[in-house]
Design an enzyme around this catalytic site. Structure first.
Site, PDB file in Angstrom:
ATOM      1  N   TYR A   9       7.498  13.453   6.439  1.00  0.00           N
ATOM      2  CA  TYR A   9       7.781  12.274   7.251  1.00  0.00           C
ATOM      3  C   TYR A   9       8.753  12.669   8.366  1.00  0.00           C
ATOM      4  O   TYR A   9       9.915  12.984   8.115  1.00  0.00           O
ATOM      5  CB  TYR A   9       8.400  11.159   6.413  1.00  0.00           C
ATOM      6  CG  TYR A   9       7.451  10.469   5.461  1.00  0.00           C
ATOM      7  CD1 TYR A   9       6.076  10.682   5.507  1.00  0.00           C
ATOM      8  CD2 TYR A   9       7.932   9.588   4.506  1.00  0.00           C
ATOM      9  CE1 TYR A   9       5.214  10.039   4.639  1.00  0.00           C
ATOM     10  CE2 TYR A   9       7.074   8.931   3.628  1.00  0.00           C
ATOM     11  CZ  TYR A   9       5.720   9.169   3.697  1.00  0.00           C
ATOM     12  OH  TYR A   9       4.878   8.516   2.827  1.00  0.00           O
ATOM     13  N   PRO A  45      -8.161   3.912  12.071  1.00  0.00           N
ATOM     14  CA  PRO A  45      -9.278   3.150  12.624  1.00  0.00           C
ATOM     15  C   PRO A  45     -10.396   3.018  11.591  1.00  0.00           C
ATOM     16  O   PRO A  45     -10.714   3.957  10.870  1.00  0.00           O
ATOM     17  CB  PRO A  45      -9.721   4.010  13.816  1.00  0.00           C
ATOM     18  CG  PRO A  45      -8.512   4.803  14.196  1.00  0.00           C
ATOM     19  CD  PRO A  45      -7.802   5.081  12.902  1.00  0.00           C
ATOM     20  N   PHE A  87      -0.430   1.474   2.797  1.00  0.00           N
ATOM     21  CA  PHE A  87      -1.256   0.611   3.652  1.00  0.00           C
ATOM     22  C   PHE A  87      -1.406  -0.763   2.976  1.00  0.00           C
ATOM     23  O   PHE A  87      -2.532  -1.239   2.759  1.00  0.00           O
ATOM     24  CB  PHE A  87      -2.630   1.230   3.927  1.00  0.00           C
ATOM     25  CG  PHE A  87      -2.599   2.502   4.715  1.00  0.00           C
ATOM     26  CD1 PHE A  87      -1.479   2.872   5.449  1.00  0.00           C
ATOM     27  CD2 PHE A  87      -3.687   3.370   4.725  1.00  0.00           C
ATOM     28  CE1 PHE A  87      -1.452   4.062   6.181  1.00  0.00           C
ATOM     29  CE2 PHE A  87      -3.671   4.550   5.446  1.00  0.00           C
ATOM     30  CZ  PHE A  87      -2.559   4.894   6.176  1.00  0.00           C
ATOM     31  N   PRO A  88      -0.291  -1.418   2.618  1.00  0.00           N
ATOM     32  CA  PRO A  88      -0.375  -2.678   1.871  1.00  0.00           C
ATOM     33  C   PRO A  88      -0.949  -3.839   2.669  1.00  0.00           C
ATOM     34  O   PRO A  88      -1.271  -4.880   2.095  1.00  0.00           O
ATOM     35  CB  PRO A  88       1.086  -2.951   1.494  1.00  0.00           C
ATOM     36  CG  PRO A  88       1.874  -2.300   2.587  1.00  0.00           C
ATOM     37  CD  PRO A  88       1.103  -1.052   2.913  1.00  0.00           C
ATOM     38  N   LEU A  89      -1.086  -3.636   3.976  1.00  0.00           N
ATOM     39  CA  LEU A  89      -1.747  -4.639   4.817  1.00  0.00           C
ATOM     40  C   LEU A  89      -3.063  -4.105   5.363  1.00  0.00           C
ATOM     41  O   LEU A  89      -3.623  -4.661   6.304  1.00  0.00           O
ATOM     42  CB  LEU A  89      -0.829  -5.044   5.974  1.00  0.00           C
ATOM     43  CG  LEU A  89       0.457  -5.761   5.555  1.00  0.00           C
ATOM     44  CD1 LEU A  89       1.367  -5.969   6.752  1.00  0.00           C
ATOM     45  CD2 LEU A  89       0.138  -7.089   4.871  1.00  0.00           C
ATOM     46  N   GLY A  90      -3.569  -3.030   4.764  1.00  0.00           N
ATOM     47  CA  GLY A  90      -4.771  -2.403   5.305  1.00  0.00           C
ATOM     48  C   GLY A  90      -4.435  -1.628   6.556  1.00  0.00           C
ATOM     49  O   GLY A  90      -3.289  -1.249   6.801  1.00  0.00           O
ATOM     50  N   GLY A  91      -5.443  -1.393   7.385  1.00  0.00           N
ATOM     51  CA  GLY A  91      -5.202  -0.664   8.620  1.00  0.00           C
ATOM     52  C   GLY A  91      -4.760   0.757   8.344  1.00  0.00           C
ATOM     53  O   GLY A  91      -5.192   1.388   7.393  1.00  0.00           O
TER      54      GLY A  91
END
Length: 297
Positions: free
Chosen positions: A54, A216, A209-213
């Site tokens: 990171y 692409p 990615f807890p909100l997706g995305g």
């Protein structure tokens, strides 16, 4: 209302933690990064997720500089990839046993500790992202052997798995697994059976990615009309709805949303206070799940 805390690796932690992946955006503003992490601790964060790759080590440096023993923060790191400065991608796959050991040593050095409380073995078996090739195709048992050896040596406290399949977790369970960190959100629920196994075995579920995305082609929770409708009715943001749904969905979910913005950080920390009634939960549960299996590279 959701339970504010949960058990993880023998510790009691807030169910809303902090993911340090976004620190790379502040690499030229170190003071801001330090202030952001201190603010997270002030807001109740006692679970921070990081990795040597990171920000090419910057995240670990900030954690080392900022956190104090009295903060009592559980720092979780991961191995299976290494920094790749100048590459097309910011990381390179590092799955071989000797690379896993070297990555653990690198995290120990950069965090300035002699023991890592939890280390996630990042497999590349599922979810969006890279897949192993050539000598990076390594049997899980060979990886677990070096991880358990590191645990026996006292360099690792507990072992987690990331990007793992249901079969992989079943194979790994005898080694003692503290958490699973897979891509999972209200719009990408491929791993529902895996999540159920984790609930039954009291293994923490830490979705990235807890909100997706993220990449692409991966669906986003904030694109869902139902999420926007619920957010409007409750006076919160669509992102908060997506995160709060995860906390309501299973009792072992621990969130590690990342941000480089203090206002966004406060909004993330507030999701544990969001209550859903049965009708709202039914509306959100009915959102179609689409796969997050998007290759990268």
């Amino acid at each position: 209302m959701t339970t504010a805390t949960a058990s993880f690796a023998g510790r009691t932690v807030s169910r809303v933690g902090y993911g340090a992946a976004q620190f790379g955006r502040l690499s030229d503003r170190r003071d801001e990064a330090v202030a952001l992490l201190r603010r997270a601790v002030e807001l109740g964060v006692n679970h921070v997720d990081t990795a040597e790759f990171y920000g090419f080590g910057f995240a670990n440096e900030v954690i080392r500089e900022t956190l104090r023993p009295e903060d009592d923060v559980l720092v979780v790191t991961k191995v299976g990839a290494d920094p790749n400065p100048g590459g097309r991608l910011p990381l390179r796959v590092a799955q071989r046993p000797e690379q896993l050991r070297a990555s653990v040593e690198a995290n120990l050095r950069s965090l300035g500790v002699d023991r890592l409380p939890v280390v996630n073995l990042r497999r590349l078996d599922s979810g969006p992202g890279l897949r192993p090739e050539g000598d990076q195709v390594v049997d899980l048992d060979d990886q677990l052997a070096v991880m358990t050896a590191l645990r026996d040596e006292g360099k690792i406290g507990a072992i987690g798995l990331s990007c793992v399949t249901l079969d992989g977790l079943r194979r790994a369970r005898p080694a003692g697994i503290a958490c699973v960190q897979n891509a999972y959100s209200i719009v990408s629920r491929d791993d529902e059976e895996l999540l159920r196994l984790c609930v039954a075995e009291e293994i923490a579920w830490v979705p990235f990615f807890p909100l997706g995305g993220g990449f692409p082609g991966v669906p986003k929770a904030t694109d869902e009309p139902a999420v926007h409708a619920v957010a409007g009715s409750l006076g919160v943001t669509p992102s908060q709805v997506g995160l709060a749904w995860l906390l309501h969905h299973a009792p072992n979910v621990l969130l590690i949303p990342g941000t480089a913005d203090a206002t966004h950080l406060e909004a993330n920390m507030a999701v544990g206070e969001i209550a859903f009634d049965d009708a709202v939960l039914a509306t959100l549960d009915a959102i179609e799940s689409r796969s997050s299996e998007v290759p990268l590279g």
